[in-house]
Design an enzyme around this catalytic site. Structure first.
Site, PDB file in Angstrom:
ATOM      1  N   ASP A  48       0.882  -1.169   0.000  1.00 29.64           N
ATOM      2  CA  ASP A  48       0.000   0.000   0.000  1.00 29.64           C
ATOM      3  C   ASP A  48       0.914   1.212   0.000  1.00 29.64           C
ATOM      4  O   ASP A  48       1.555   1.522   1.000  1.00 29.64           O
ATOM      5  CB  ASP A  48      -0.893  -0.033   1.256  1.00 29.64           C
ATOM      6  CG  ASP A  48      -1.703   1.250   1.427  1.00 29.64           C
ATOM      7  OD1 ASP A  48      -1.661   2.124   0.542  1.00 29.64           O
ATOM      8  OD2 ASP A  48      -2.388   1.367   2.470  1.00 29.64           O
ATOM      9  N   LYS A  71       2.796  11.298  -3.391  1.00 28.75           N
ATOM     10  CA  LYS A  71       1.784  10.613  -4.195  1.00 28.75           C
ATOM     11  C   LYS A  71       0.905  11.603  -4.957  1.00 28.75           C
ATOM     12  O   LYS A  71       0.413  11.314  -6.040  1.00 28.75           O
ATOM     13  CB  LYS A  71       0.917   9.751  -3.274  1.00 28.75           C
ATOM     14  CG  LYS A  71      -0.064   8.827  -3.982  1.00 28.75           C
ATOM     15  CD  LYS A  71      -0.687   7.905  -2.963  1.00 28.75           C
ATOM     16  CE  LYS A  71      -1.712   6.959  -3.552  1.00 28.75           C
ATOM     17  NZ  LYS A  71      -2.232   6.051  -2.499  1.00 28.75           N
ATOM     18  N   GLU A  81      -7.139   0.445  -4.609  1.00 25.46           N
ATOM     19  CA  GLU A  81      -7.164   0.364  -3.139  1.00 25.46           C
ATOM     20  C   GLU A  81      -8.500  -0.169  -2.603  1.00 25.46           C
ATOM     21  O   GLU A  81      -8.495  -1.062  -1.743  1.00 25.46           O
ATOM     22  CB  GLU A  81      -6.833   1.740  -2.538  1.00 25.46           C
ATOM     23  CG  GLU A  81      -5.356   2.086  -2.713  1.00 25.46           C
ATOM     24  CD  GLU A  81      -5.046   3.574  -2.545  1.00 25.46           C
ATOM     25  OE1 GLU A  81      -5.944   4.328  -2.104  1.00 25.46           O
ATOM     26  OE2 GLU A  81      -3.919   3.976  -2.863  1.00 25.46           O
TER      27      GLU A  81
HETATM   28 MG    MG Z   1      -4.390   4.951   2.362  1.00 30.03          MG
END
Ligand code: MG
Ligand code: ADP
Length: 633
Positions: free
Chosen positions: A19, A82, A180
């Protein structure tokens, strides 16, 4: 005596799930007994802050070590990278996030200038975090097999490609990118239910994502996505910090930072307790006790929760569903631990959300399950995972209008063909412009690629038949094929987004960055000195207009005006040292004048501060810290 961990050399390398978060990242794998677990470091911590610090001596620190240096070296510490993945330097989104030091103004990729005279791209920064995670996993598992890396469901082609490139650069074999929310659903084993409609509610440090997932015959489809890219647990910290700040004394970057740190700790403690008593250090070194109750926190959380609710309702509407259609709500992200948030979500959807799996870990655990499936170790291989296209893909046609070939939310992998023809007589080439987005005009969409199909024999308009095929693979990456059917002229391009990185280009980017590093840094200096010089000039012009009577005599006026003139002249040139010197001279020449202005405003302030002014000061406290770890300049 230290114990050596022994890895079985015969064992098949373990595939891992990662992740790669905005605030925190982590890595997980599936144990021999089939249990997904997060890898912990020597401090028993699974979460690695997604923070990268570039040290002056050339070393690179990742995670907590980097966080520790963020305050002292904000320019050399990259947080929340990100947000920049796959974005161009001139992207309006990039401009909005102005607390970073960009190495150059334009160009296809964002670049940061860091120590020691290094220029790095978001892909490289993310690769550092990924490499750190890989090493942590290797410490525990020995050799690593492939990796599944998760991305937000709304990530476009460029952002996905950038993430994949970062994985490669970090020495990982990227098996698959996984959405995700899909990963979270997998961690809860929802695929076993075969059918259902689920909401994944992900409140992280600085971003809120909500996804409506439809499980159809064991296959997950993203029905719609929504959220707020500027909303997360950090906003709760800021709300609390605003109340703490006045207790700490004068507002300085230091007290702001301390207030934010204290706020985060208090917030975490209030997840399990009804009241928290904190001992705060004032700027004069004395201590002050401060008690915060859950109810006070709830008051700060309420408006933020409401904003997540609005985004969630929008996502429901987009999916043409109502709360009553939802079979389950999954909580993801550290900030969903906050009790008021949980209560709000339960009320919003009329059901208790699923929160039994650690919301910090759930995405990585799901990614590990997927990695395990893909590496063929598992017997559960019949689970086919499917996502949908986050944005429509099409081509530009006459008049700059977009012809959509694959609409958004098409399940992937997918392929679709469409025919076009020539609009002019004897046209021997087709220019194909591939775009992504929901707008009608190509100029408003994101440009992915342009290519020309040449070698078509001259024909009257409308005779040629161009067949264009769009193919999107399971990672969401696009290939375009074009063929002129009457002649069989063909061409195939793997569409690389406008930031366009092929394997070789990633390499070239690295070497280029080193070559141009020095020029870029010089240019950056010049820009910075120019900005500072202009700022001082205009501030002083304004001050002289308003408070001209505070200039003592003609001699002082001549000094100031002379220094202003010299700075203006320097600003016309390109010499950053000269600009800096002239700026300093002006600063010096106007010091006494500035001092008198300050004295006067102090007297005014002491005579009674206007309520409106107090208001604007609290506003400043909020504006000061858009990203943790990057305030002090
Ligand atoms: Mg997250
Ligand atoms: P991201 O997905 O952006 O990387 P995370 O999911 O790791 O972020 O969430 C980070 C946020 O969760 C931070 O704002 C952090 O303060 C918050 N958080 C973590 N643990 C708790 C807790 N026990 N109580 C309240 N908030 C928490």
């Amino acid at each position: 005596m230290a114990l050596l961990q022994i890895h079985d050399p015969e064992a098949k390398p373990k595939a891992i799930g990662i992740d790669l978060g905005t605030t925190n990242s982590l890595v997980a794998y599936v144990t021999a007994s089939g249990e997904p677990v997060a890898v912990r470091d020597c401090d028993n911590e699974a979460l690695v802050p997604s923070v990268v610090h570039y040290v002056k001596d050339g070393r690179v620190l990742v995670g907590r070590d980097a966080v520790a240096l963020a305050e002292r070296f904000p320019e050399d510490t990259i947080v929340s990278v990100k947000r920049f993945m796959g974005r161009g330097a001139d992207d309006p989104e990039t401009r909005r996030m102005g607390t970073y030091r960009f190495a150059s103004e334009a160009g296809p990729v964002v670049k940061f200038a860091v120590a020691p005279d290094r220029i790095v791209t978001p892909v490289e920064v993310s690769a550092q975090t990924l490499a750190f995670l890989r090493e942590t996993a290797e410490d525990e598992l020995g050799t690593i097999g492939g990796a599944v890396i998760t991305v937000p469901a709304y990530f476009d082609d460029a952002q996905r490609q950038a993430t994949k490139d970062a994985g490669k650069l970090a020495g990982l074999e990227v098996l698959r990118l996984l959405n995700e929310p899909t990963a979270a659903a997998l961690a809860y084993g929802l695929q076993e239910k075969k059918n259902g409609t689920f909401v994944v509610y992900d409140l992280g440090g600085g971003t809120f994502d909500v996804t409506i997932l439809v499980l159809d015959d064991g296959v997950f489809q993203v029905r719609s996505t929504g959220g707020d890219s500027q909303l997360g647990g950090d906003d709760i910290d800021r709300g609390l910090a605003e109340k703490i700040l006045p207790l700490l004394g004068a507002q300085t970057p230091h007290t702001v930072r301390r207030a934010l740190n204290a706020a985060k700790q208090i917030k975490h403690a209030l997840t399990d307790s009804e009241t928290v008593q904190a001992e705060l250090e004032r700027d004069d070194g004395t201590l002050v006790d401060h008690t915060v109750t859950r109810a006070e926190l709830d008051e700060i959380v309420a408006p933020l929760a409401k904003r997540t609710g609005n985004a969630a309702k929008r996502a429901l509407r987009d999916a043409e569903l109502t709360a009553a259609d939802i079979d389950g709500v999954i909580l993801v992200g550290g900030a969903t631990r906050v009790p008021a948030i949980r209560r709000y979500v339960a009320e919003l959807f009329g059901q208790e959300p699923l929160g039994s799996i650690d919301p910090d870990q759930v995405v990585a655990l799901g990614a590990a399950i997927q990695a395990d499936l893909l590496s063929g170790e598992s017997t559960n291989a019949d689970v086919l995972l499917l996502d949908v296209l986050p944005l429509s893909l099409g081509v530009e046609t006459m008049g700059g209008v977009v012809e959509r070939i694959l609409p958004r939310n098409t399940p992937i992998p997918a392929a679709q063909a469409q025919e076009f023809t020539t609009y002019a007589d004897k046209q021997t080439g087709f220019e194909l412009h591939v775009v992504q987005g929901e707008r009608e005009l190509a100029e408003d969409c994101r440009s992915l690629a342009r290519f020309t199909l040449k070698g078509i024999p001259p024909m009257p308009a409308g005779m040629a038949r161009l067949k264009v095929v769009f193919r999107v693979d399971a990672d969401g990456l696009l290939k375009v094929e074009a063929e002129e059917k009457t002649t069989g002229t063909r061409q195939e391009v793997e569409v690389r987004p406008s930031y366009g990185l092929t394997d070789e280009e990633v390499e070239r980017m690295l070497t280029d960055a080193y070559e141009h590093g020095e020029d870029d840094v010089k240019l950056r200096r010049l820009r910075e000195e120019q900005v500072e010089g202009k700022r001082i000039l205009s501030a002083l012009e304004q001050a002289l207009r308003v408070d001209g009577t505070l200039v003592e005599d003609d001699e002082e006026r001549a000094d100031i005006e002379g220094a202003m003139k010299r700075l203006r002249r320097a600003l016309d040139g390109e010499d950053h040292d000269e600009i800096r010197r002239r700026t300093e001279d002006l600063d010096h020449a106007s010091k006494a004048f500035a001092g008198r202005r300050m004295d006067r405003s102090m007297k005014k302030a002491l005579a009674g501060r206007a309520a409106s002014q107090l208001e604007s000061e609290t506003q400043d406290a909020r504006g000061i810290e858009p990203h943790l770890g990057s305030t002090e300049h």
